[in-house]
Motif scaffolding. Structure first.
Motif, mmCIF file in Angstrom:
data_model
loop_
_atom_site.group_PDB
_atom_site.id
_atom_site.type_symbol
_atom_site.label_atom_id
_atom_site.label_comp_id
_atom_site.label_asym_id
_atom_site.label_seq_id
_atom_site.Cartn_x
_atom_site.Cartn_y
_atom_site.Cartn_z
ATOM 1 N N CYS A 113 4.570 12.254 -9.749
ATOM 2 C CA CYS A 113 5.515 11.810 -8.738
ATOM 3 C C CYS A 113 5.640 10.299 -8.817
ATOM 4 N N ALA A 114 6.832 9.778 -8.564
ATOM 5 C CA ALA A 114 7.062 8.347 -8.607
ATOM 6 C C ALA A 114 8.068 7.931 -7.548
ATOM 7 N N ALA A 115 8.019 6.660 -7.184
ATOM 8 C CA ALA A 115 8.940 6.102 -6.197
ATOM 9 C C ALA A 115 9.331 4.700 -6.605
ATOM 10 N N ASP A 116 10.536 4.296 -6.216
ATOM 11 C CA ASP A 116 11.035 2.973 -6.574
ATOM 12 C C ASP A 116 11.893 2.421 -5.446
ATOM 13 N N PRO A 117 11.557 1.232 -4.930
ATOM 14 C CA PRO A 117 12.308 0.652 -3.817
ATOM 15 C C PRO A 117 13.563 -0.088 -4.225
ATOM 16 N N GLY A 118 13.805 -0.273 -5.494
ATOM 17 C CA GLY A 118 14.937 -1.051 -5.952
ATOM 18 C C GLY A 118 16.219 -0.241 -6.039
ATOM 19 N N ARG A 119 17.197 -0.844 -6.654
ATOM 20 C CA ARG A 119 18.490 -0.195 -6.845
ATOM 21 C C ARG A 119 18.338 1.046 -7.705
ATOM 22 N N TYR A 120 19.028 2.112 -7.338
ATOM 23 C CA TYR A 120 18.996 3.328 -8.134
ATOM 24 C C TYR A 120 19.674 3.040 -9.472
ATOM 25 N N GLN B 98 0.833 -1.177 0.000
ATOM 26 C CA GLN B 98 0.000 0.000 0.000
ATOM 27 C C GLN B 98 0.876 1.237 0.000
ATOM 28 N N VAL B 99 1.063 1.800 -1.165
ATOM 29 C CA VAL B 99 1.843 3.018 -1.321
ATOM 30 C C VAL B 99 1.008 4.015 -2.105
ATOM 31 N N GLN B 100 0.868 5.191 -1.562
ATOM 32 C CA GLN B 100 0.166 6.265 -2.241
ATOM 33 C C GLN B 100 1.079 7.476 -2.359
ATOM 34 N N LEU B 101 1.027 8.108 -3.512
ATOM 35 C CA LEU B 101 1.789 9.318 -3.769
ATOM 36 C C LEU B 101 0.809 10.398 -4.198
ATOM 37 N N ALA B 102 0.863 11.537 -3.541
ATOM 38 C CA ALA B 102 -0.081 12.611 -3.797
ATOM 39 C C ALA B 102 0.670 13.883 -4.159
ATOM 40 N N GLU B 103 0.510 14.332 -5.401
ATOM 41 C CA GLU B 103 1.163 15.542 -5.874
ATOM 42 C C GLU B 103 0.310 16.767 -5.585
ATOM 43 N N SER B 104 0.981 17.899 -5.469
ATOM 44 C CA SER B 104 0.302 19.172 -5.332
ATOM 45 C C SER B 104 1.214 20.270 -5.856
ATOM 46 N N GLY B 105 0.639 21.427 -6.124
ATOM 47 C CA GLY B 105 1.417 22.582 -6.514
ATOM 48 C C GLY B 105 1.341 22.961 -7.973
ATOM 49 N N ILE C 124 19.442 4.830 -13.235
ATOM 50 C CA ILE C 124 18.852 5.847 -14.088
ATOM 51 C C ILE C 124 18.419 5.265 -15.427
ATOM 52 N N GLN C 125 19.167 4.296 -15.944
ATOM 53 C CA GLN C 125 18.780 3.709 -17.219
ATOM 54 C C GLN C 125 17.463 2.952 -17.100
ATOM 55 N N ARG C 126 17.266 2.276 -15.986
ATOM 56 C CA ARG C 126 15.997 1.599 -15.764
ATOM 57 C C ARG C 126 14.864 2.619 -15.627
ATOM 58 N N PHE C 127 15.118 3.716 -14.909
ATOM 59 C CA PHE C 127 14.092 4.740 -14.748
ATOM 60 C C PHE C 127 13.705 5.337 -16.096
ATOM 61 N N LEU C 128 14.697 5.587 -16.932
ATOM 62 C CA LEU C 128 14.441 6.176 -18.239
ATOM 63 C C LEU C 128 13.610 5.250 -19.119
ATOM 64 N N LYS C 129 13.900 3.959 -19.062
ATOM 65 C CA LYS C 129 13.245 3.013 -19.950
ATOM 66 C C LYS C 129 11.916 2.520 -19.406
ATOM 67 N N TYR C 130 11.863 2.238 -18.112
ATOM 68 C CA TYR C 130 10.690 1.586 -17.534
ATOM 69 C C TYR C 130 9.918 2.433 -16.531
ATOM 70 N N GLY C 131 10.459 3.560 -16.129
ATOM 71 C CA GLY C 131 9.828 4.352 -15.096
ATOM 72 C C GLY C 131 10.140 3.812 -13.719
ATOM 73 N N MET C 132 9.231 4.013 -12.781
ATOM 74 C CA MET C 132 9.388 3.556 -11.417
ATOM 75 C C MET C 132 8.216 2.677 -11.015
ATOM 76 N N THR C 133 8.269 2.168 -9.797
ATOM 77 C CA THR C 133 7.283 1.185 -9.357
ATOM 78 C C THR C 133 5.949 1.804 -8.969
ATOM 79 N N TYR C 134 5.994 2.910 -8.245
ATOM 80 C CA TYR C 134 4.783 3.543 -7.732
ATOM 81 C C TYR C 134 4.600 4.906 -8.354
ATOM 82 N N TRP C 135 3.333 5.247 -8.594
ATOM 83 C CA TRP C 135 3.014 6.486 -9.294
ATOM 84 C C TRP C 135 1.900 7.248 -8.609
ATOM 85 N N GLY C 136 2.000 8.569 -8.656
ATOM 86 C CA GLY C 136 0.910 9.408 -8.235
ATOM 87 C C GLY C 136 -0.077 9.633 -9.365
#
Length: 126
Positions: free
Chosen positions: A96-103, A1-8, A105-117
């Protein structure tokens, strides 16, 4: 259960500034990375910025370097994106996004992250 809430998000004239914030809730593993992505109308999702748990590793897409700054406050479980000198081409929905795995950048660029707002809209007028 992960929630991401953007504002601004909002409407701003070219050359202006906005600060986006994202609050995380739920269970997220330690040392997770966080980041921001954006998607303009009719365009594919684009990586914008990412930051590691400690803040020691930060990545930006070339088009925002020198204008945007990503930061995080782990005590508050928040990540922010300070956007200065905004341009019309910055207009997009920002996610907004979050990822619990190894940092990785190439994975982030290609696949994004695990959790999304849900996203927050940013419109920059000429």
């Amino acid at each position: 259960q992960v929630q991401l809430a953007e504002s601004g998000g909002g409407l701003v004239q070219a050359g202006g500034s906005l600060r986006l914030s994202c609050a995380a809730s739920g269970r997220i593993a330690s040392n997770y990375a966080m980041g921001w992505f954006r998607q303009a109308p009719g365009k594919e999702r684009e990586f914008v910025a990412a930051i590691s748990w400690s803040g020691s590793t930060i990545s930006y897409v070339d088009s925002v370097k020198g204008r945007f700054t990503i930061s995080r406050d782990n005590a508050k479980n928040t990540v922010s994106l300070q956007m200065n000198s905004l341009k019309p081409e910055d207009t997009a929905d920002y996610y907004c996004a979050a990822d619990p795995g190894r940092y990785d950048i190439q994975r982030f660029l290609k696949y994004g992250m695990t959790y999304w707002g849900k996203g927050t809209p940013v419109t920059v007028s000429s």
